[in-house]
Scaffold this active site. Structure first.
Site, PDB file in Angstrom:
ATOM      1  N   GLU A 199       2.028  -0.645  -2.310  1.00  0.00           N
ATOM      2  CA  GLU A 199       1.639  -1.563  -1.134  1.00  0.00           C
ATOM      3  C   GLU A 199       2.840  -2.706  -1.204  1.00  0.00           C
ATOM      4  O   GLU A 199       3.467  -3.010  -0.254  1.00  0.00           O
ATOM      5  CB  GLU A 199       0.238  -2.302  -1.134  1.00  0.00           C
ATOM      6  CG  GLU A 199       0.154  -2.887   0.017  1.00  0.00           C
ATOM      7  CD  GLU A 199      -1.518  -3.209   0.292  1.00  0.00           C
ATOM      8  OE1 GLU A 199      -2.160  -2.100   0.031  1.00  0.00           O
ATOM      9  OE2 GLU A 199      -1.815  -4.296   0.684  1.00  0.00           O
ATOM     10  N   GLU A 255       5.958  -0.949   0.041  1.00  0.00           N
ATOM     11  CA  GLU A 255       5.976  -0.729   1.292  1.00  0.00           C
ATOM     12  C   GLU A 255       6.181  -2.220   2.338  1.00  0.00           C
ATOM     13  O   GLU A 255       6.996  -2.146   2.990  1.00  0.00           O
ATOM     14  CB  GLU A 255       4.347  -0.305   1.775  1.00  0.00           C
ATOM     15  CG  GLU A 255       4.148   0.250   3.219  1.00  0.00           C
ATOM     16  CD  GLU A 255       2.908   0.631   3.400  1.00  0.00           C
ATOM     17  OE1 GLU A 255       1.939   0.324   2.504  1.00  0.00           O
ATOM     18  OE2 GLU A 255       2.379   1.041   4.536  1.00  0.00           O
ATOM     19  N   CYS A 296      -7.354  -1.700   1.866  1.00  0.00           N
ATOM     20  CA  CYS A 296      -8.435  -1.361   0.496  1.00  0.00           C
ATOM     21  C   CYS A 296      -9.777  -1.362   1.045  1.00  0.00           C
ATOM     22  O   CYS A 296     -10.734  -0.633   0.490  1.00  0.00           O
ATOM     23  CB  CYS A 296      -8.148  -2.508  -0.526  1.00  0.00           C
ATOM     24  SG  CYS A 296      -6.580  -2.810  -0.962  1.00  0.00           S
ATOM     25  N   SER A 310      -1.276  -0.800   6.014  1.00  0.00           N
ATOM     26  CA  SER A 310      -0.686  -0.092   4.914  1.00  0.00           C
ATOM     27  C   SER A 310      -1.032   1.179   4.890  1.00  0.00           C
ATOM     28  O   SER A 310      -2.317   1.614   4.958  1.00  0.00           O
ATOM     29  CB  SER A 310      -0.955  -0.719   3.466  1.00  0.00           C
ATOM     30  OG  SER A 310      -0.837  -0.081   2.558  1.00  0.00           O
ATOM     31  N   LYS A 330     -17.753   2.333   0.857  1.00  0.00           N
ATOM     32  CA  LYS A 330     -17.154   3.228  -0.012  1.00  0.00           C
ATOM     33  C   LYS A 330     -17.829   4.848  -0.177  1.00  0.00           C
ATOM     34  O   LYS A 330     -17.183   5.825  -0.375  1.00  0.00           O
ATOM     35  CB  LYS A 330     -17.017   2.932  -1.496  1.00  0.00           C
ATOM     36  CG  LYS A 330     -16.177   1.511  -1.590  1.00  0.00           C
ATOM     37  CD  LYS A 330     -14.850   1.933  -1.549  1.00  0.00           C
ATOM     38  CE  LYS A 330     -13.768   0.540  -1.775  1.00  0.00           C
ATOM     39  NZ  LYS A 330     -12.345   0.927  -1.538  1.00  0.00           N
ATOM     40  N   GLU A 339     -16.211   6.420   2.781  1.00  0.00           N
ATOM     41  CA  GLU A 339     -15.083   6.420   2.587  1.00  0.00           C
ATOM     42  C   GLU A 339     -14.626   7.836   1.664  1.00  0.00           C
ATOM     43  O   GLU A 339     -13.931   8.514   2.201  1.00  0.00           O
ATOM     44  CB  GLU A 339     -14.305   5.338   1.831  1.00  0.00           C
ATOM     45  CG  GLU A 339     -12.753   5.494   1.732  1.00  0.00           C
ATOM     46  CD  GLU A 339     -12.039   4.278   0.648  1.00  0.00           C
ATOM     47  OE1 GLU A 339     -11.241   3.694   1.611  1.00  0.00           O
ATOM     48  OE2 GLU A 339     -12.552   4.050  -0.277  1.00  0.00           O
ATOM     49  N   GLU A 387      -9.426  12.684   5.839  1.00  0.00           N
ATOM     50  CA  GLU A 387      -7.832  12.384   5.766  1.00  0.00           C
ATOM     51  C   GLU A 387      -7.592  11.812   4.258  1.00  0.00           C
ATOM     52  O   GLU A 387      -6.340  11.794   3.899  1.00  0.00           O
ATOM     53  CB  GLU A 387      -7.524  11.045   6.695  1.00  0.00           C
ATOM     54  CG  GLU A 387      -7.664   9.917   6.341  1.00  0.00           C
ATOM     55  CD  GLU A 387      -8.879   9.334   6.667  1.00  0.00           C
ATOM     56  OE1 GLU A 387      -9.695  10.030   7.575  1.00  0.00           O
ATOM     57  OE2 GLU A 387      -9.660   8.888   5.861  1.00  0.00           O
ATOM     58  N   CYS A 435     -14.784  -8.326  -2.222  1.00  0.00           N
ATOM     59  CA  CYS A 435     -15.813  -7.220  -2.871  1.00  0.00           C
ATOM     60  C   CYS A 435     -16.980  -8.049  -3.862  1.00  0.00           C
ATOM     61  O   CYS A 435     -17.836  -7.524  -4.159  1.00  0.00           O
ATOM     62  CB  CYS A 435     -14.893  -6.489  -3.580  1.00  0.00           C
ATOM     63  SG  CYS A 435     -13.656  -5.728  -2.913  1.00  0.00           S
TER      64      CYS A 435
END
Lengths: 586, 164
Positions: free
Chosen positions: A282, A285, A302, A322, A361, A364, A369, A507
């Site tokens: 990141e 980037e 994230c 990102s 999560k 996720e 993808e 988190c």
């Protein structure tokens, strides 16, 4: 101007508090705990459940202390027969419409309703309670709802609307038919729920719980054909101890590692290590975008709750995201590529378990993808902090007696930069440490970017890096995220780099973290204390910058090439697409 | 689960949608705007199907769940249009003790719809209502302006068949 001080008595005890204080809070200052049920400070203050009623001299009826402001000369009584009888009656009526399968309920000992029944001395419910049948809603990947245990306190809906901006649940219908549900009583999986799980931690009963996947992990651990690898997220080490009665803010990294090893995982790695890779990718980037390659601001990716929100509510910002996968997904991808190769294990035989502060999560790990070129999904099962605690308890481990263990080193060495990922502003700070040193080619004098620390919902700062002013922002909680997005859209806000976390405080305050009563949640800075444990660990760590991590250096040198390389992109990056917000049947 | 609350598909015209957008623009940003917009929308479309509620939620920038919560709370709002023949079965106290429950059941059985529902051909809609002031005739049912009193369940099929 200082607020005026108001003098009153509570149970004949003189109390002086600032004007605007509620009777509930004033009573706390006199050492009196008034029971509550629907109250959750700053989230749900509606005085609906009537458990917190008190007598106020001269008032026509009993008053809900959670929303009743103090006044000069007020005389309050919290423990009269009238008050006690009213609270008991209210609770009995609530219980008369509650499915009481307490012994086998997911909340069991953590249930606020059960605790309240005990505190108020309810030893029988005089009104018919025809064992209500369960009303299970299990369509979402991350949570289950059982409305037969719902007491309609609206803490979940307030959290969803007011704090998280999603507003996918609310009270439907009227009177006895009132129930919490989605619009048109559609399934949760059909609506624009971001899976953050904040409704679960807000719920006082067993009406809401995460989808429990511990059985799948147990099965994998006892399957000799599977090579089972685990990694905990940065924040879990700062919260897991709470499940075993340790004070909030206790760092239990070493005991957690020992517990994971004793549970039988073949390798115990650290998602912190993957977080260091996230910073390398990141950060690279961000440097490219600063040099004109791609849109600014760069926005972190994230938090899967934020990703889902972006896809459905703010798709115009998708190009700003990102392209980095989250640390969880980078972790799985590295295990099923680099580690598989090093260990000589077929990636298809590796079963990756992540321990996360997060319910999103769970969603996720199943997103298409994320799939790797070798056909594997990076992570097989994502458990919450609470589920790990359950496994440890079921295994009969005395957690506080466990010796400290160490992560397996191949993907188990990490830095302070990765540790602070668990707190709002941490990803930003970690990235700045690396970006500043890469751009200037010089070592930073101070590694602490304190402006982006703390529990405020929106934090901003400007830093001069290599002759350029870099404007950054860290926002957490989706209502705060929306404020920033609105400012970007109308041109009133300008940033180069933004960190968004779906959960308020980041988190450490995720929807998969240990449960606490509303009393604790209202009057303890849970997120702040947990974050402090992470910043303390960071300050004492051997490596505090992601690019100093020896594992990171080794893996780039021997396997990935440079940060941002073709191979790194193939393994560690992905793109997200706009998703429909509403589903209609045609 | 699919939306089982509305049985008549949305067939709004561009003119109706334009009128709703005007109403929304008039109220947007004002506190308490949900009720007047919903009332106007029901006037325009005759009912409040999911498509209309989504337009309102997006237009007022409030969650769809909030719009639906209000609609499902108030009996003045309807998720289905009214039929050509609007049946109201009185469930007031007098009618209820005289067996209005069995009357309602007979209507439901004959038409295959529940209270708040409409037959797919749009002919009959059914509602349970409160006292209509004809307690002496209990149990009572109205179909549009026609009042039927001292009903028994076996009369229901014949009465409904008389409407074409």
């Amino acid at each position: 101007m200082e607020p005026k001080t108001v003098n009153l008595t509570i149970d004949n005890i003189p109390v002086a508090v600032p004007e605007g204080t509620t009777v509930l809070e004033a009573a706390r200052s006199a050492g009196i705990k008034i029971p509550t049920l629907c109250f959750l400070k700053d989230v749900n203050e509606i005085g609906a459940c009537r458990i917190c009623v008190v007598e106020v001299k001269g008032a026509r009826s009993l008053m809900a202390s959670c929303v009743y402001p103090v006044a000069e000369g007020m005389e309050v009584f919290t423990n009269t027969p009238k008050v006690r009888h009213s609270r008991q009656l209210t609770l009995e009526l609530i219980l008369s419409n509650h499915r009481m399968d307490c012994l086998t309920c997911s909340r069991n000992a953590h249930c606020e309703l059960r605790q309240l029944a005990s505190d108020l001395g309810i030893d029988a419910v005089r009104y018919a309670n025809d064992q209500l049948p369960p009303q299970m809603e299990t369509t979402a990947l991350h949570l289950i709802r059982d409305n037969s245990k719902c007491i309609l306190c609206r803490r979940c809906t307030a959290m969803c609307r007011k704090i998280q901006q999603a507003g996918v649940i609310g009270p439907n219908d009227r009177g006895f038919a009132t129930h919490i549900g989605c619009a048109f009583d559609r399934d949760l999986a059909e609506v624009d729920c971001v899976s953050c799980g904040q409704c679960i931690v807000a719920c006082p009963t067993g009406a809401l719980a995460e989808q429990d996947h511990t059985d799948m992990v147990m099965e994998a651990l006892h399957d000799p054909t599977k090579h089972v690898v685990v990694g905990p997220a940065p924040s879990v080490r700062a919260t897991l101890g709470e499940c075993f009665g340790m004070p909030v803010g206790t760092n239990v990294e070493g005991k957690m590692v020992t517990a994971l090893k004793r549970l039988g995982f073949d390798k115990v790695f650290d998602v912190d290590t993957a977080a260091d890779f996230t910073i390398m990718e990141e950060g690279t980037e961000f440097i490219h975008r600063l040099q004109g390659d791609g849109p600014l601001p760069l926005i972190t990716s994230c938090s899967p709750g934020w990703i889902r929100y972006c896809e459905q509510h703010a798709p115009q910002f998708l190009p700003n995201l990102s392209s980095c996968k989250s640390p969880q997904q980078m972790f799985g991808a590295l295990v099923k590529s680099y580690y598989a190769e090093q260990a000589g294990v077929d990636p298809k035989d590796i079963y990756v378990v992540s321990i996360m502060p997060c319910t999103a999560k769970k969603y996720e790990v199943q997103r298409e993808e994320q799939r790797m070129a070798n056909g594997c999904m990076p992570v097989d099962v994502s458990l919450t902090t609470r589920e790990l605690a359950r496994m440890i308890t079921q295994a009969g481990m005395m957690f506080d007696h466990l010796p400290d263990g160490e992560f397996d080193p191949m993907l188990g060495v990490s830095t302070g930069a990765a540790t602070i990922f668990g707190a709002s502003g941490g990803v930003m700070e970690a990235a700045l440490r690396t970006v500043a040193e890469v751009l200037t080619g010089q070592e930073l004098k101070s590694l602490d970017f304190t402006d982006v620390r703390g529990m405020e919902g929106v934090k901003e700062a400007s830093y001069d890096i290599a002759g350029r002013t870099v404007k950054v922002c860290a926002a957490s909680g989706l209502t705060n995220v929306k404020k920033v997005l609105d400012g970007l859209a109308d041109g009133s806000l300008h940033y180069d780099f933004i960190e968004f976390m779906a959960c308020p405080g980041g988190c450490v305050n995720g929807g998969g973290q240990p449960l606490h009563s509303s009393d604790t949640r209202s009057f303890t800075d849970l997120a702040g204390l947990r974050a402090k444990a992470l910043y303390t660990q960071d300050a004492g760590q051997t490596y505090r910058k992601s690019h100093d991590n020896p594992v990171v250096k080794k893996v780039y040198a021997e396997y990935l090439g440079e940060p941002g390389s073709h191979k790194a992109h193939e393994l560690l990056h992905c793109t997200y697409k706009e998703q429909k917000r509403y589903r209609t049947d045609d | 689960m699919p939306n089982v609350k509305t049985s008549v598909p949305y067939r709004g015209t561009p003119e109706q949608e334009a009128r709703l957008r005007e109403i929304i623009a008039l109220h947007k940003g004002q506190p308490g705007s949900t009720m007047p917009v919903l009332q106007a929308a029901q006037d325009i479309f005759g009912y409040l199907p999911e498509e209309v509620q989504i337009m309102i939620a997006e237009g007022l920038d409030i969650p769809l769940s909030e719009v639906y919560g209000v609609v499902s709370f108030y009996t003045q709002f309807s998720l289905n249009p009214k039929g050509r023949y609007q049946i109201s079965v009185c469930l007031g106290t007098a009618c209820y003790v005289k067996g209005a429950g069995t009357i309602l059941e007979a209507v439901q059985k004959k038409l295959g719809i529940g209270p708040g529902g409409i037959t797919p051909d749009g002919k009959f809609s059914l509602d349970a209502c409160r006292c209509i002031g004809a307690c002496g005739l209990a149990p009572v049912m109205m179909i549009n302006e026609d009042v039927y009193g001292r009903l028994t369940p076996d009369q229901i099929p014949g009465i409904l068949d008389s409407y074409q």
